[in-house]
Design an enzyme around this catalytic site. Sequence first.
Site, PDB file in Angstrom:
ATOM      1  N   GLN A  78     -38.977  15.039  13.526  1.00 15.15           N
ATOM      2  CA  GLN A  78     -39.061  13.568  13.469  1.00 15.15           C
ATOM      3  C   GLN A  78     -39.757  13.018  14.721  1.00 15.15           C
ATOM      4  O   GLN A  78     -40.618  13.681  15.295  1.00 15.15           O
ATOM      5  CB  GLN A  78     -37.668  12.950  13.263  1.00 15.15           C
ATOM      6  CG  GLN A  78     -37.109  13.254  11.906  1.00 15.15           C
ATOM      7  CD  GLN A  78     -35.845  14.091  11.957  1.00 15.15           C
ATOM      8  OE1 GLN A  78     -35.400  14.564  12.985  1.00 15.15           O
ATOM      9  NE2 GLN A  78     -35.243  14.291  10.808  1.00 15.15           N
TER      10      GLN A  78
ATOM     11  N   ASP B 276     -44.179  12.538  11.846  1.00 17.73           N
ATOM     12  CA  ASP B 276     -45.420  12.786  11.083  1.00 17.73           C
ATOM     13  C   ASP B 276     -46.656  12.698  11.973  1.00 17.73           C
ATOM     14  O   ASP B 276     -47.732  12.345  11.516  1.00 17.73           O
ATOM     15  CB  ASP B 276     -45.555  11.792   9.917  1.00 17.73           C
ATOM     16  CG  ASP B 276     -44.327  11.749   9.042  1.00 17.73           C
ATOM     17  OD1 ASP B 276     -43.866  12.822   8.635  1.00 17.73           O
ATOM     18  OD2 ASP B 276     -43.813  10.638   8.791  1.00 17.73           O
TER      19      ASP B 276
ATOM     20  N   LYS C 229     -47.074  17.500  14.370  1.00 17.60           N
ATOM     21  CA  LYS C 229     -46.429  18.502  15.222  1.00 17.60           C
ATOM     22  C   LYS C 229     -46.638  19.917  14.705  1.00 17.60           C
ATOM     23  O   LYS C 229     -46.696  20.877  15.483  1.00 17.60           O
ATOM     24  CB  LYS C 229     -44.921  18.212  15.336  1.00 17.60           C
ATOM     25  CG  LYS C 229     -44.585  16.970  16.145  1.00 17.60           C
ATOM     26  CD  LYS C 229     -43.094  16.790  16.321  1.00 17.60           C
ATOM     27  CE  LYS C 229     -42.389  16.420  15.044  1.00 17.60           C
ATOM     28  NZ  LYS C 229     -42.794  15.106  14.509  1.00 17.60           N
TER      29      LYS C 229
ATOM     30  N   GLY D 133     -40.326  17.968   8.037  1.00 18.48           N
ATOM     31  CA  GLY D 133     -41.183  19.045   7.567  1.00 18.48           C
ATOM     32  C   GLY D 133     -42.410  19.239   8.419  1.00 18.48           C
ATOM     33  O   GLY D 133     -42.925  18.296   9.017  1.00 18.48           O
ATOM     34  N   HIS D 134     -42.860  20.476   8.502  1.00 16.97           N
ATOM     35  CA  HIS D 134     -44.117  20.803   9.164  1.00 16.97           C
ATOM     36  C   HIS D 134     -44.999  21.525   8.152  1.00 16.97           C
ATOM     37  O   HIS D 134     -44.523  22.379   7.406  1.00 16.97           O
ATOM     38  CB  HIS D 134     -43.904  21.747  10.354  1.00 16.97           C
ATOM     39  CG  HIS D 134     -43.134  21.141  11.485  1.00 16.97           C
ATOM     40  ND1 HIS D 134     -43.204  19.816  11.815  1.00 16.97           N
ATOM     41  CD2 HIS D 134     -42.283  21.706  12.375  1.00 16.97           C
ATOM     42  CE1 HIS D 134     -42.424  19.584  12.861  1.00 16.97           C
ATOM     43  NE2 HIS D 134     -41.859  20.721  13.220  1.00 16.97           N
TER      44      HIS D 134
ATOM     45  N   ARG E 185     -46.775   7.206   3.350  1.00 11.18           N
ATOM     46  CA  ARG E 185     -46.500   6.669   4.676  1.00 11.18           C
ATOM     47  C   ARG E 185     -47.170   5.310   4.862  1.00 11.18           C
ATOM     48  O   ARG E 185     -48.278   5.089   4.387  1.00 11.18           O
ATOM     49  CB  ARG E 185     -46.999   7.636   5.753  1.00 11.18           C
ATOM     50  CG  ARG E 185     -46.290   8.973   5.744  1.00 11.18           C
ATOM     51  CD  ARG E 185     -46.927   9.950   6.715  1.00 11.18           C
ATOM     52  NE  ARG E 185     -46.319  11.280   6.577  1.00 11.18           N
ATOM     53  CZ  ARG E 185     -46.984  12.421   6.707  1.00 11.18           C
ATOM     54  NH1 ARG E 185     -48.266  12.413   6.974  1.00 11.18           N
ATOM     55  NH2 ARG E 185     -46.353  13.578   6.572  1.00 11.18           N
TER      56      ARG E 185
END
Length: 432
Positions: A226, A13, A16, A40-41, A307
């Site tokens: 990741q 996270d 990227k 995920g992006h 998060r």
Amino acid sequence: MANVVVVGSQWGDEGKGKIVDWLSERADVVVRFQGGHNAGHTLVIDGVSYKLSLLPSGVVRPGKLAVIGNGVVIDPHALVSEIDRLAKQGVVVNGDNLRIADNATLILSLHRELDALREDAASNSGTKIGTTRRGIGPAYEDKVGRRAIRVMDLANLDTLPAKVDRLLTHHNALRRGLGQPEFSVETILDELTSVAERILPFRETVWLLLDKKRRAGARILFEGAQGTLLDVDHGTYPFVTSSNTIAGQAAAGSGMGPGALSYVLGITKAYTTRVGEGPFPTELNDETGQFLGERGHEFGTVTGRKRRCGWFDAALVRQAVAVNGITGIALTKLDVLDGLEELKICVGYDLDGQRIDHLPASQGAQARVTPIYETIEGWKGTTVGARSWADLPAQAIKYVRRIEELIGAPVALLSTSPERDDTILVTDPFED
């Protein structure tokens, strides 16, 4: 001209998506080399958001070749769903711009069910890992156990039933032990054949394709998912993912020799976040942690989970620089820190009265470490949208320079907002 590997230097996270998209404009080929649809992006292009899980980021840009390597585990139905979702946004994905390694492992419904059953059992005993329940781990287990169904098997219907039968010998034994009904060979065959025609047009001998592209002078971008601290070997085990997330996996997960990997870019958030269970030495369970989460919009792209947030951990990132062989970092979300009166950076840990400069591998030791902080003055100005060093407050520049000193790697790119053009380029990884 360099081929570039992009990895996360923390727990994932790190931003990227934007950086890979920014680099993919300069690349000819973008390759995913590990993980699955548990990562995920989010890309923001001309105000439009694209959420990707399995597909490499380059797929949304015309003229780029996207490649899913053999190190990725693929849920074929999730992949088809993602392709269809992009089609509704006007992005055409076909055999011309997407190729999939024919030796990549497939995720099946039995993997997803097993993942969920295990996580539920672990939750009841207080030992859950925090998986995304998408079947990633069980699929990798079957790959290592040499019983996996691979992309190429979809084209060989004569031999597929025997392979499914061998797979079920293992899984049905597990299901009986968990009190679950068994799968039949016919059920799994129906699941596979129902999607085969959508997947097979993309299959490719990827190592050969990449070798030809490299010899022809193509710029190749390797996109990791990741982060380093989720690596199955080098992360905070057992609270990790089921694959190797470090830069070395780019070679094994694509079939390209390590000598062709020229520049390793570590995506690094200006503070630290983590999703799910596991140790987090600099975590902030206070108003500052809440501020970082709200200002940074810290919710998972795939899971939507909130998060956990904390101060920048230079000891962890320094460790990631060493393990990955990071050449330079892309520092993201600096703008989230705007307005804080003071900032703290973890420079090491106290473990049972002794100072150490790295996070130990032992789960017990990880739980006992306490961070040693260095305090830095914050800044009152804004960094949002800065596109040159001159646009940054002087104290923000001091913060960036101190991070460089502590982690032992220079900043190659500095991101100052989610918009792709709000990026300060120090070093172009493709030209380094």
